[in-house]
Write a protein that holds these residues in place. Structure first.
Motif, short mmCIF file in Angstrom:
data_model
loop_
_atom_site.label_atom_id
_atom_site.label_comp_id
_atom_site.label_asym_id
_atom_site.label_seq_id
_atom_site.Cartn_x
_atom_site.Cartn_y
_atom_site.Cartn_z
N GLY A 72 0.82 -1.21 0.00
CA GLY A 72 0.00 0.00 0.00
C GLY A 72 0.84 1.26 0.00
O GLY A 72 0.55 2.21 -0.72
N THR A 76 0.96 4.05 -2.93
CA THR A 76 0.68 5.45 -2.58
C THR A 76 1.83 6.36 -3.02
O THR A 76 1.61 7.46 -3.55
CB THR A 76 0.47 5.59 -1.07
OG1 THR A 76 -0.65 4.79 -0.68
CG2 THR A 76 0.23 7.04 -0.68
N HIS A 77 3.06 5.88 -2.82
CA HIS A 77 4.24 6.67 -3.24
C HIS A 77 4.26 6.84 -4.76
O HIS A 77 4.53 7.95 -5.25
CB HIS A 77 5.51 5.97 -2.77
CG HIS A 77 6.76 6.57 -3.35
ND1 HIS A 77 7.29 7.76 -2.91
CD2 HIS A 77 7.58 6.14 -4.36
CE1 HIS A 77 8.37 8.04 -3.61
NE2 HIS A 77 8.57 7.08 -4.50
N LYS A 79 1.73 6.75 -6.86
CA LYS A 79 0.65 7.66 -7.26
C LYS A 79 1.01 9.10 -6.96
O LYS A 79 0.82 10.00 -7.80
CB LYS A 79 -0.64 7.27 -6.54
CG LYS A 79 -1.83 8.15 -6.92
CD LYS A 79 -3.09 7.72 -6.18
CE LYS A 79 -4.26 8.62 -6.55
NZ LYS A 79 -5.51 8.24 -5.83
N ALA A 80 1.57 9.35 -5.77
CA ALA A 80 1.95 10.71 -5.40
C ALA A 80 3.07 11.23 -6.30
O ALA A 80 3.10 12.42 -6.65
CB ALA A 80 2.40 10.74 -3.94
#
Length: 240
Positions: A72, A76-77, A79-80
């Protein structure tokens, strides 16, 4: 703000030692320098063991707990990063952390295969080859070559990633691994570093383990003494 001490000397020494030894292993293997190849392989074994120990005993940026994150966190990294809002990370980001673990895993696998491997004529073999059958040693020798090619691919991807960060993201990852320091444009938490005795302990344990393996992993002092005093077998004796 300003330059922050990011990587400690043990992490940087490990990184550049792997670079040098990886090339030396390739050269010695390609040129039939088997004794040298085995010696360098044992040094690489010691380095891998040291890095594992340092992942628990080292400073905050060296510890596995600081950069090994779950799927996860990696997603998340990513996507950011695509959206240009990735947070500033002091050390390895979640994706870079898994890159470190993959490298260590591949190196450990490669060295482990080399320890039990033998060539097709059973003339040259690793120091732990006596623990396995002929077929297993032969299969390990073939797998040793396959994993090396996988390592080459990984190295190519690593270099490509470094170049991407340098020319696209304008983030030089090489300089901090040389100097140990990196400039940040915002205030960040200062990393903590381990005392010298932990480094010395890790080096001693890693060297002792590599030396034990070099002797054939003896399980008694008498076996260790015999292994130390025994002359290396000739090619004919190894074949027989």
């Amino acid at each position: 703000m300003g330059k922050v001490r990011l990587w400690d000397a043990p992490v940087r020494l490990f990184h550049w030692s792997v670079v040098v030894l990886f090339g030396a292993l390739w050269w010695s293997g390609e040129n039939g320098k088997i004794d040298l190849h085995k010696t360098i392989g044992l040094v690489m074994l010691g380095l891998v063991v040291f890095r594992v120990l340092w992942g628990f005993l080292g400073g905050s940026t060296a510890r596995f707990g600081s950069f090994v994150k779950g799927p996860g966190a990696v997603l998340t990294h990513l996507k950011a990063s695509r959206e240009g809002r990735a947070p500033t990370v002091v050390g390895h980001n979640p994706l870079g952390g898994w890159s470190v673990m993959v490298l260590l895993g591949l190196l450990a696998l490669q060295v482990g295969l080399g320890l039990i491997a033998q060539d097709t004529d059973a003339v040259a073999s690793g120091p732990l080859n006596h623990f396995v059958s002929y077929d297993t040693g032969d299969a390990a020798g073939e797998a040793h070559e396959v994993v090396f090619n996988i390592l080459l691919l990984f190295v190519a991807l690593h270099v490509a990633a470094v170049l991407f960060y340098l020319f696209v993201k304008r983030d030089n990852l090489v300089h901090p691994m040389l100097s140990g320091r990196k400039a940040f444009t915002q205030a960040v938490e200062q990393p903590t570093f381990a005392p010298a005795w932990r480094f010395l302990l890790s080096v001693a344990l890693a060297a002792a383990f590599a030396g034990w393996i070099a002797l054939g992993a003896p399980f008694s002092l008498e076996q260790a003494k015999q292994a130390w005093q025994a002359p290396p077998p000739s090619a004919e004796e190894s074949y027989m």
